[in-house]
Structure formats: C-alpha cells, structure tokens
Design a protein around this motif. Structure first.
Motif, PDB file in Angstrom:
ATOM      1  N   MET A 299      13.057   7.967   1.810  1.00 17.31           N
ATOM      2  CA  MET A 299      12.138   7.033   2.323  1.00 17.31           C
ATOM      3  C   MET A 299      11.365   7.120   3.907  1.00 17.31           C
ATOM      4  N   LYS A 300      12.098   7.963   4.784  1.00 19.67           N
ATOM      5  CA  LYS A 300      11.059   8.564   5.912  1.00 19.67           C
ATOM      6  C   LYS A 300       9.933   9.706   5.620  1.00 19.67           C
ATOM      7  N   ARG A 301      10.841  10.352   5.164  1.00 22.94           N
ATOM      8  CA  ARG A 301      10.069  11.790   4.293  1.00 22.94           C
ATOM      9  C   ARG A 301       8.799  11.213   3.823  1.00 22.94           C
ATOM     10  N   PHE A 302       8.615   9.921   3.216  1.00 23.69           N
ATOM     11  CA  PHE A 302       7.639   9.658   1.878  1.00 23.69           C
ATOM     12  C   PHE A 302       6.752   8.851   2.968  1.00 23.69           C
ATOM     13  N   MET A 303       7.330   8.211   3.871  1.00 25.72           N
ATOM     14  CA  MET A 303       6.450   7.545   4.978  1.00 25.72           C
ATOM     15  C   MET A 303       5.622   8.029   5.535  1.00 25.72           C
ATOM     16  N   ALA A 304       6.315   9.524   6.386  1.00 25.81           N
ATOM     17  CA  ALA A 304       5.266  10.755   7.454  1.00 25.81           C
ATOM     18  C   ALA A 304       4.566  11.465   6.196  1.00 25.81           C
ATOM     19  N   MET A 305       4.599  11.211   4.686  1.00 24.23           N
ATOM     20  CA  MET A 305       4.240  12.223   3.863  1.00 24.23           C
ATOM     21  C   MET A 305       2.621  11.233   3.477  1.00 24.23           C
TER      22      MET A 305
ATOM     23  N   GLU B  93       5.183  11.874  -6.871  1.00 22.03           N
ATOM     24  CA  GLU B  93       6.840  12.291  -7.271  1.00 22.03           C
ATOM     25  C   GLU B  93       7.884  11.564  -6.603  1.00 22.03           C
ATOM     26  N   LEU B  94       7.930  11.956  -4.668  1.00 21.62           N
ATOM     27  CA  LEU B  94       8.591  11.356  -4.327  1.00 21.62           C
ATOM     28  C   LEU B  94       8.971   9.476  -4.240  1.00 21.62           C
TER      29      LEU B  94
END
Length: 193
Positions: A1-7, A23-24
């Motif tokens: 989730m954190k990775r998606f929000m950062a992206m 995709e994420l």
C-alpha cells in the motif's frame, strides 16, 4: 500500500500513471477485503488523484470503488462510476450494475436477500446504460411470425398439444421441444386469467 501511495505521489504531475501503478492498484483492490479500512483509504486516494479515469480501466479497481460507494450508501455515485469506466469486462460490470440495484432494494425493504422474482423485477426496472451493454439487452421473445404460428395452432388445433405435435412444431419453428411446451403452458395460464 505504501509503495502504491508513493508511486501515486511521484507521478501526480504526469499525464498518465505508469502501468506498474495500474497493475499494483488492481492487486491491492483484489487483496483487501470489502470492509477493510485500507480499501477505503486506497479507493479514496485513487478517486482523489487526477488519473482516476486511468485506474477505472482495471475491473478490480472499479469493483472496489463501486463497493465502497455502496457501503457508504452512495448508490448514484456507484452507478455513475460504472457508466463512465473503461474496463473491458462488460459482463462483470453489468453484474455489478444489477448488484447495486439489488442492494438498494434490500436496504429499502429492510431485508437480507431478494427472491428471484424480486431480482427479475429489479433488473427490468433498472436497465443498464448503453456504455455497459452496447449491443443492447437480449430479447427473449420469439419473433412475431413464430408467435403468430403458435397462436394459430392453439386457436385452430389445440391449446394442449401432445408430445408428437410439440416436437413437430419445434422442428418447423426451429425451437427446442421444451420451449414449445413452456409456451403452451404459459398460453393456457394466460387464458385462464
């Protein structure tokens, strides 16, 4: 989730989010349960970003967004979302369209489920938009000439044909024998009432 929000944060100034983000987002929407607060947070972030339309091309994201809206009682917003999304899985989106209406009827009637007849009536009252059903709804009625031949047979010969007559009619009209059987059963029922 954190990775998606950062992206999402990194690419907010660009024209479209990268394919990885799309995709994420789909994977996260599939992973989270429909009642999880993380799903609400994810849907909120997706709907608030300027690339929301791109994310709505993924059926998992669409499903998650629709159910979050339905849970909040925002049925009209859920329907609008389905009308404008670009996901390719039209059959699944059509089912979601009907599920929104079923949910709304269940809430209105304070019931936990709908009977098949109630579901049928709900579908009839709330046809899907053209964006979900571009070729139109399937018409389950027989062509006029077939109905006229069946009516003529019922009036002139018998409203209660035997098995051989039904099979012969089915062959002539390119129907299944069970279809002919059901048509005559419904015809007799209509005549009684």
């Amino acid at each position: 989730m954190k990775r998606f929000m950062a992206m999402l944060h990194r690419h907010k100034a660009k024209e479209a989010p990268p394919g990885q983000a799309l995709e994420l987002a789909g994977q996260l929407c599939r992973r989270f349960q429909s009642r999880s607060p993380a799903l609400e947070q994810l849907v909120g972030a997706i709907m608030a970003c300027k690339h929301a339309a791109h994310f709505l091309s993924n059926v998992h994201v669409v499903r998650a967004c629709v159910w979050v809206h339905v849970r909040r009682g925002e049925h009209a917003a859920a329907r609008r979302l389905l009308e404008c999304c670009q996901a390719e899985e039209k059959e699944e989106l059509l089912q979601l369209w009907y599920e929104i209406h079923y949910q709304q009827v269940m809430e209105k009637q304070h019931t936990a489920f709908l009977t098949p007849l109630q579901r049928f009536r709900c579908r009839k009252r709330n046809p899907p938009p053209v964006s979900l059903c571009p070729e139109g709804l399937k018409n389950r009625n027989y062509p006029d000439e077939v109905r006229q031949q069946l009516h003529r047979f019922a009036a002139e010969v018998t409203p209660n044909p035997n098995k051989e007559q039904r099979e012969e009619l089915a062959q002539v009209m390119n129907l299944q024998p069970t279809q002919v059987y059901n048509w005559f059963a419904n015809y007799r029922r209509r005549q009684k009432s």
